[in-house]
Write a protein that holds these residues in place. Sequence first.
Motif, PDB file in Angstrom:
ATOM      1  N   GLN A  21       0.833  -1.195   0.000  1.00 54.64           N
ATOM      2  CA  GLN A  21       0.000   0.000   0.000  1.00 54.64           C
ATOM      3  C   GLN A  21       0.874   1.255   0.000  1.00 54.64           C
ATOM      4  OE1 GLN A  21      -3.496  -0.173  -0.244  1.00 54.64           O
ATOM      5  NE2 GLN A  21      -2.853  -2.274  -0.701  1.00 54.64           N
ATOM      6  N   VAL A  22       0.311   2.339  -0.539  1.00 53.50           N
ATOM      7  CA  VAL A  22       1.061   3.582  -0.706  1.00 53.50           C
ATOM      8  C   VAL A  22       0.284   4.730  -0.095  1.00 53.50           C
ATOM      9  CG1 VAL A  22       1.964   5.229  -2.396  1.00 53.50           C
ATOM     10  CG2 VAL A  22       2.214   2.764  -2.794  1.00 53.50           C
ATOM     11  N   GLU A  23       0.982   5.593   0.611  1.00 53.72           N
ATOM     12  CA  GLU A  23       0.412   6.818   1.165  1.00 53.72           C
ATOM     13  C   GLU A  23       0.864   7.998   0.313  1.00 53.72           C
ATOM     14  OE1 GLU A  23       1.619   9.667   4.913  1.00 53.72           O
ATOM     15  OE2 GLU A  23       1.621   7.489   5.233  1.00 53.72           O
ATOM     16  N   THR A  24      -0.022   8.950   0.057  1.00 53.26           N
ATOM     17  CA  THR A  24       0.356  10.139  -0.711  1.00 53.26           C
ATOM     18  C   THR A  24       0.085  11.396   0.092  1.00 53.26           C
ATOM     19  OG1 THR A  24      -1.803  10.321  -1.782  1.00 53.26           O
ATOM     20  CG2 THR A  24      -0.126   8.999  -2.910  1.00 53.26           C
ATOM     21  N   ARG A  25       0.865  12.424  -0.215  1.00 52.08           N
ATOM     22  CA  ARG A  25       0.737  13.708   0.468  1.00 52.08           C
ATOM     23  C   ARG A  25       0.960  14.816  -0.559  1.00 52.08           C
ATOM     24  NH1 ARG A  25       5.245  14.332   4.565  1.00 52.08           N
ATOM     25  NH2 ARG A  25       4.276  12.421   5.299  1.00 52.08           N
ATOM     26  N   THR A  26       0.038  15.749  -0.643  1.00 54.67           N
ATOM     27  CA  THR A  26       0.178  16.885  -1.547  1.00 54.67           C
ATOM     28  C   THR A  26       1.004  17.974  -0.876  1.00 54.67           C
ATOM     29  OG1 THR A  26      -1.957  16.419  -2.587  1.00 54.67           O
ATOM     30  CG2 THR A  26      -1.068  18.637  -2.867  1.00 54.67           C
ATOM     31  N   VAL A  27       1.965  18.494  -1.613  1.00 60.30           N
ATOM     32  CA  VAL A  27       2.854  19.524  -1.070  1.00 60.30           C
ATOM     33  C   VAL A  27       3.065  20.607  -2.126  1.00 60.30           C
ATOM     34  CG1 VAL A  27       4.076  17.890   0.443  1.00 60.30           C
ATOM     35  CG2 VAL A  27       4.925  18.307  -1.875  1.00 60.30           C
ATOM     36  N   PRO A  68       4.167   9.845 -14.509  1.00 61.32           N
ATOM     37  CA  PRO A  68       4.966   9.998 -13.289  1.00 61.32           C
ATOM     38  C   PRO A  68       4.323   9.327 -12.078  1.00 61.32           C
ATOM     39  CG  PRO A  68       4.901  12.064 -14.488  1.00 61.32           C
ATOM     40  CD  PRO A  68       3.895  11.155 -15.140  1.00 61.32           C
ATOM     41  N   ALA A  69       2.991   9.437 -11.955  1.00 64.28           N
ATOM     42  CA  ALA A  69       2.307   8.813 -10.822  1.00 64.28           C
ATOM     43  C   ALA A  69       2.425   7.300 -10.865  1.00 64.28           C
ATOM     44  CB  ALA A  69       0.834   9.227 -10.817  1.00 64.28           C
ATOM     45  N   ASN A  70       2.339   6.713 -12.062  1.00 61.32           N
ATOM     46  CA  ASN A  70       2.461   5.257 -12.170  1.00 61.32           C
ATOM     47  C   ASN A  70       3.806   4.778 -11.633  1.00 61.32           C
ATOM     48  OD1 ASN A  70      -0.069   5.093 -13.348  1.00 61.32           O
ATOM     49  ND2 ASN A  70       0.732   5.151 -15.434  1.00 61.32           N
ATOM     50  N   TYR A  71       4.872   5.458 -12.022  1.00 61.50           N
ATOM     51  CA  TYR A  71       6.198   5.043 -11.582  1.00 61.50           C
ATOM     52  C   TYR A  71       6.457   5.408 -10.129  1.00 61.50           C
ATOM     53  CZ  TYR A  71       7.491   3.347 -16.155  1.00 61.50           C
ATOM     54  OH  TYR A  71       7.540   2.604 -17.303  1.00 61.50           O
ATOM     55  N   ALA A  72       5.892   6.523  -9.658  1.00 62.40           N
ATOM     56  CA  ALA A  72       6.065   6.885  -8.255  1.00 62.40           C
ATOM     57  C   ALA A  72       5.422   5.836  -7.355  1.00 62.40           C
ATOM     58  CB  ALA A  72       5.466   8.264  -7.998  1.00 62.40           C
ATOM     59  N   ARG A  73       4.242   5.370  -7.736  1.00 66.83           N
ATOM     60  CA  ARG A  73       3.595   4.315  -6.939  1.00 66.83           C
ATOM     61  C   ARG A  73       4.437   3.041  -6.936  1.00 66.83           C
ATOM     62  NH1 ARG A  73      -0.989   6.139  -9.893  1.00 66.83           N
ATOM     63  NH2 ARG A  73      -2.283   7.536  -8.629  1.00 66.83           N
ATOM     64  N   GLU A  74       4.958   2.696  -8.087  1.00 65.65           N
ATOM     65  CA  GLU A  74       5.796   1.496  -8.168  1.00 65.65           C
ATOM     66  C   GLU A  74       7.020   1.629  -7.269  1.00 65.65           C
ATOM     67  OE1 GLU A  74       5.404  -1.358  -9.884  1.00 65.65           O
ATOM     68  OE2 GLU A  74       3.592  -0.857 -11.019  1.00 65.65           O
ATOM     69  N   MET A  75       7.620   2.808  -7.233  1.00 59.58           N
ATOM     70  CA  MET A  75       8.779   3.014  -6.376  1.00 59.58           C
ATOM     71  C   MET A  75       8.395   2.915  -4.894  1.00 59.58           C
ATOM     72  SD  MET A  75      11.535   3.468  -8.209  1.00 59.58           S
ATOM     73  CE  MET A  75      10.844   2.166  -9.244  1.00 59.58           C
ATOM     74  N   ALA A  76       7.264   3.519  -4.530  1.00 56.66           N
ATOM     75  CA  ALA A  76       6.827   3.464  -3.137  1.00 56.66           C
ATOM     76  C   ALA A  76       6.485   2.040  -2.732  1.00 56.66           C
ATOM     77  CB  ALA A  76       5.632   4.385  -2.924  1.00 56.66           C
ATOM     78  N   GLU A  77       5.897   1.268  -3.640  1.00 52.87           N
ATOM     79  CA  GLU A  77       5.591  -0.132  -3.352  1.00 52.87           C
ATOM     80  C   GLU A  77       6.849  -0.960  -3.123  1.00 52.87           C
ATOM     81  OE1 GLU A  77       3.263  -1.068  -6.755  1.00 52.87           O
ATOM     82  OE2 GLU A  77       1.421  -0.188  -5.934  1.00 52.87           O
TER      83      GLU A  77
END
Length: 317
Positions: A21-27, A68-77
């Motif tokens: 699972q992945v957590e996201t935060r807007t900054v 970018p979001a697809n790869y960011a999620r993969e990295m966080a996973e």
Amino acid sequence: MKKLSVTAAAALMASTAAIAQVETRTVTFENEGAILSGTLYLPEERNDALLPTVVVTGAWTSVQEQMPANYAREMAERGFAAFTFDFRGWGKSGDLPNSLRFVESPEAKTSDIKAAFEFVATLPEVDVDHINGLGICASAGYMVDAVSGNPLVQRLGLVAPWLQNKEIVEAVYCGAQGVAGLIEVSHVAEAKGGEIIPAAGPEGAEGVLMPIGGYYYEADRGAIPEYDDKWNNAGWEGWLTYHPADNPERLDKPLSIVHSESAAIPQGVQTFLAGFAGDATAQWLEDVTQFDFYDNPEDVARAAETMAEHFRIGLDG
């Protein structure tokens, strides 16, 4: 010393960590007086240890919610912190005059990437000794520029990189005459204070940057509500005279590339690697198109696992 390995499509399989699972935060962060919007991706299950981190950037005209979001999620996973953002004048980072919005400016986008590295280095979750860059398609060249000589960045990964030079530009844009014509379009648009056209359209459409259908034009792929779907003709000169394939010597970071002969301008990668004297690995997947690298789950997962292995090098334990 350069090490170049070429592997087939089946060489790497997606990690089982992809179910995490992945957590996201807007900054937000600032660059050159503008406020940029970004998203931090974190593994949901994590201890208090600092996280190795990847700044992810996407293709031309894109926004952070696309590839970018697809790869960011993969990295966080896979246990990394990952950071995406909208470039100035695009997406939620749109606080620019109309003349500067939707301009594909290599110089401005490179500056934004450098600012993103500086910002993530201030975040409490980030291991500042293990910050990496991942550039997809057009932003590959910008990412090379942003990480070269940058003490904040340890390693670089490129997925489906669009690395062009004068020869490739002329081949893509109808020869020297076609390039000259588009540069004149750029000059006319600048004189008008900008000239914005649709970025994507169906195959054969007129007055559109990419009249090819596919990813950017399909609502279940890249034509998401967040996508601006705009291009400013004032950006043609900066884009067409940008030749990252001819400047590999500036890169001073270990490099990993995933590409395919079936994707866009593989010759640009070959030219870049031929002139790069550093540590490099290249994985060539079979029959993967440029758009497949953006959102096809199997191909994204394979490319992401290659990047994760590259970014794990040098981590303790």
